[in-house]
Design a protein around this motif. Structure first.
Motif, PDB file in Angstrom:
ATOM      1  N   SER A  29     -20.247  -6.558  -0.905  1.00  0.00           N
ATOM      2  CA  SER A  29     -19.470  -7.533  -0.138  1.00  0.00           C
ATOM      3  C   SER A  29     -18.218  -7.950  -0.893  1.00  0.00           C
ATOM      4  O   SER A  29     -17.132  -8.103  -0.309  1.00  0.00           O
ATOM      5  CB  SER A  29     -20.323  -8.774   0.174  1.00  0.00           C
ATOM      6  N   ALA A  30     -18.358  -8.123  -2.205  1.00  0.00           N
ATOM      7  CA  ALA A  30     -17.200  -8.497  -3.019  1.00  0.00           C
ATOM      8  C   ALA A  30     -16.155  -7.392  -3.013  1.00  0.00           C
ATOM      9  O   ALA A  30     -14.942  -7.661  -2.990  1.00  0.00           O
ATOM     10  CB  ALA A  30     -17.653  -8.800  -4.443  1.00  0.00           C
ATOM     11  N   ALA A  31     -16.608  -6.142  -3.033  1.00  0.00           N
ATOM     12  CA  ALA A  31     -15.672  -5.016  -3.005  1.00  0.00           C
ATOM     13  C   ALA A  31     -14.899  -4.980  -1.688  1.00  0.00           C
ATOM     14  O   ALA A  31     -13.691  -4.701  -1.672  1.00  0.00           O
ATOM     15  CB  ALA A  31     -16.426  -3.706  -3.215  1.00  0.00           C
ATOM     16  N   VAL A  32     -15.580  -5.276  -0.573  1.00  0.00           N
ATOM     17  CA  VAL A  32     -14.904  -5.315   0.726  1.00  0.00           C
ATOM     18  C   VAL A  32     -13.857  -6.426   0.742  1.00  0.00           C
ATOM     19  O   VAL A  32     -12.717  -6.219   1.177  1.00  0.00           O
ATOM     20  CB  VAL A  32     -15.922  -5.516   1.863  1.00  0.00           C
ATOM     21  N   SER A  33     -14.234  -7.592   0.263  1.00  0.00           N
ATOM     22  CA  SER A  33     -13.301  -8.720   0.240  1.00  0.00           C
ATOM     23  C   SER A  33     -12.076  -8.400  -0.608  1.00  0.00           C
ATOM     24  O   SER A  33     -10.935  -8.697  -0.226  1.00  0.00           O
ATOM     25  CB  SER A  33     -14.000  -9.974  -0.302  1.00  0.00           C
ATOM     26  N   ALA A  34     -12.305  -7.784  -1.756  1.00  0.00           N
ATOM     27  CA  ALA A  34     -11.187  -7.424  -2.632  1.00  0.00           C
ATOM     28  C   ALA A  34     -10.292  -6.374  -1.981  1.00  0.00           C
ATOM     29  O   ALA A  34      -9.061  -6.431  -2.096  1.00  0.00           O
ATOM     30  CB  ALA A  34     -11.715  -6.913  -3.972  1.00  0.00           C
ATOM     31  N   ALA A  35     -10.912  -5.417  -1.296  1.00  0.00           N
ATOM     32  CA  ALA A  35     -10.136  -4.358  -0.643  1.00  0.00           C
ATOM     33  C   ALA A  35      -9.253  -4.929   0.455  1.00  0.00           C
ATOM     34  O   ALA A  35      -8.079  -4.556   0.590  1.00  0.00           O
ATOM     35  CB  ALA A  35     -11.079  -3.305  -0.068  1.00  0.00           C
ATOM     36  N   LEU A  36      -9.788  -5.854   1.254  1.00  0.00           N
ATOM     37  CA  LEU A  36      -9.004  -6.450   2.327  1.00  0.00           C
ATOM     38  C   LEU A  36      -7.906  -7.359   1.776  1.00  0.00           C
ATOM     39  O   LEU A  36      -6.793  -7.397   2.302  1.00  0.00           O
ATOM     40  CB  LEU A  36      -9.919  -7.233   3.269  1.00  0.00           C
ATOM     41  N   ALA A  37      -8.220  -8.077   0.692  1.00  0.00           N
ATOM     42  CA  ALA A  37      -7.229  -8.980   0.113  1.00  0.00           C
ATOM     43  C   ALA A  37      -6.046  -8.234  -0.476  1.00  0.00           C
ATOM     44  O   ALA A  37      -4.936  -8.773  -0.574  1.00  0.00           O
ATOM     45  CB  ALA A  37      -7.884  -9.845  -0.960  1.00  0.00           C
ATOM     46  N   ALA A  38      -6.287  -6.987  -0.864  1.00  0.00           N
ATOM     47  CA  ALA A  38      -5.234  -6.211  -1.528  1.00  0.00           C
ATOM     48  C   ALA A  38      -4.280  -5.541  -0.549  1.00  0.00           C
ATOM     49  O   ALA A  38      -3.276  -4.951  -0.963  1.00  0.00           O
ATOM     50  CB  ALA A  38      -5.863  -5.150  -2.425  1.00  0.00           C
ATOM     51  N   LEU A  39      -4.579  -5.621   0.761  1.00  0.00           N
ATOM     52  CA  LEU A  39      -3.789  -4.867   1.728  1.00  0.00           C
ATOM     53  C   LEU A  39      -2.448  -5.529   2.011  1.00  0.00           C
ATOM     54  O   LEU A  39      -2.308  -6.741   2.015  1.00  0.00           O
ATOM     55  CB  LEU A  39      -4.550  -4.741   3.040  1.00  0.00           C
ATOM     56  N   SER A  40      -1.485  -4.694   2.243  1.00  0.00           N
ATOM     57  CA  SER A  40      -0.184  -5.149   2.731  1.00  0.00           C
ATOM     58  C   SER A  40       0.292  -4.147   3.756  1.00  0.00           C
ATOM     59  O   SER A  40      -0.047  -2.952   3.664  1.00  0.00           O
ATOM     60  CB  SER A  40       0.835  -5.263   1.590  1.00  0.00           C
ATOM     61  N   VAL A  41       1.034  -4.599   4.726  1.00  0.00           N
ATOM     62  CA  VAL A  41       1.504  -3.705   5.788  1.00  0.00           C
ATOM     63  C   VAL A  41       2.515  -2.729   5.200  1.00  0.00           C
ATOM     64  O   VAL A  41       3.447  -3.112   4.513  1.00  0.00           O
ATOM     65  CB  VAL A  41       2.145  -4.496   6.932  1.00  0.00           C
ATOM     66  N   VAL A  42       2.305  -1.459   5.470  1.00  0.00           N
ATOM     67  CA  VAL A  42       3.210  -0.409   4.987  1.00  0.00           C
ATOM     68  C   VAL A  42       4.091   0.045   6.136  1.00  0.00           C
ATOM     69  O   VAL A  42       3.609   0.345   7.232  1.00  0.00           O
ATOM     70  CB  VAL A  42       2.406   0.797   4.437  1.00  0.00           C
ATOM     71  N   GLU A  43       5.384   0.065   5.906  1.00  0.00           N
ATOM     72  CA  GLU A  43       6.323   0.529   6.932  1.00  0.00           C
ATOM     73  C   GLU A  43       6.329   2.044   7.001  1.00  0.00           C
ATOM     74  O   GLU A  43       6.521   2.713   5.990  1.00  0.00           O
ATOM     75  CB  GLU A  43       7.735   0.022   6.627  1.00  0.00           C
TER      76      GLU A  43
END
Length: 285
Positions: free
Chosen positions: A266-280
């Motif tokens: 669960s922590a890995a999922v949270s970290a993965a989502l928190a690290a996302l940024s929209v890529v153009e």
């Protein structure tokens, strides 16, 4: 009136494995395409870019660029199981790839169709120690798909659980792919989502099979040929790591600390989502 453009991306599920039609495959997406428009003069242009064995990397690097060039009104992205069946599985990478793909299609104005999927270990009936790590991986992928589907306003099919998924009459001999009846269920349920959103105006696909179910002899031939080849490939790639994960699973069970594995996932999922940024993405020619 401009045709309604529908592009399907993904793996063997969307390619149509389990739903043979003539010399090829059909699948849920092709069945769905037939019920998207009934307006006079409105046609549907359907393109299936899904490929058996595809992972999120293949969708990002190969299928998505081809799909974006078609400028679809509707794009389905159903992917992730094959990632969980590889020793290279990493939820951060899966999340980043899906984020880029979802952003690209919604950025063009396409309506996005997504789905969470059943746990392959449970579908295959693997022993608990082997099934546990695969279940944890699939739950992680599903959590990412849920979160990103909400982020990008996708129409999301909850196909990871439910009584209809436990009906063996809906699944092929390999227990991982729907048969024709199962593909029709996927199509009908996606159609209901699109109808509710006002995006499907044609009749839903029929739930009744068009072709007879494979004979027992045909099923045994598949298991002895393609099924065996698939098992050998997975044993070469995943099995050594899966055995190590199973040993770790049994150690935690013996110590009563299995919850730590779930918390870590669960922590890995949270970290993965928190690290996302929209890529153009560059606008395709």
């Amino acid at each position: 009136m401009r045709p309604l453009r529908f592009v399907a991306l993904g793996d063997s599920l969307t390619e149509g494995v389990g739903d043979p039609a003539g010399d090829g495959r059909r699948g849920w997406a092709a069945l769905l395409a037939g019920g998207l428009a009934e307006d006079a003069g409105r046609t549907v242009e359907f393109t299936n870019l899904a490929v058996s064995g595809a992972q999120t990397r293949d969708v990002l690097e190969r299928q998505a660029p081809a799909g974006l060039r078609l400028r679809p009104d509707l794009a389905s992205v159903v992917i992730g199981v094959n990632d969980t069946l590889r020793r290279t599985f990493d939820i951060h990478t899966v999340a980043a790839r899906l984020d880029q793909v979802y952003a690209a299609f919604t950025g063009q104005g396409a309506t996005l169709l997504t789905a969470c999927l059943p746990d392959p270990g449970a579908m295959l009936g693997l022993p608990g120690a082997l099934a546990g790590p695969l279940a944890r991986r699939q739950r992680a992928v599903n959590a990412v798909v849920h979160a990103l589907s909400e982020r990008y306003g996708a129409l999301h099919l909850h196909a990871s659980q439910g009584a209809w998924l436990t009906d063996r009459a809906l699944w092929s001999a390999d227990r991982l792919h729907p048969c024709e009846r199962g593909h029709r269920q996927f199509a009908v349920r996606f159609h209901a989502l699109l109808t509710e959103a006002g995006l499907a105006t044609g009749p839903p696909p029929s739930t009744e099979p068009e072709f007879p179910a494979p004979t027992r002899a045909a099923t045994l031939r598949w298991l002895a040929t393609a099924g065996t080849a698939w098992a050998v490939r997975r044993c070469t790639d995943l099995l050594p790591q899966l055995l190590r994960l199973a040993a770790d699973e049994m150690r935690h069970r013996a110590r009563g600390t299995s919850a730590r594995l779930d918390l870590s996932a669960s922590a890995a999922v949270s970290a993965a989502l928190a690290a996302l940024s929209v890529v153009e993405w560059p606008d395709p020619a």
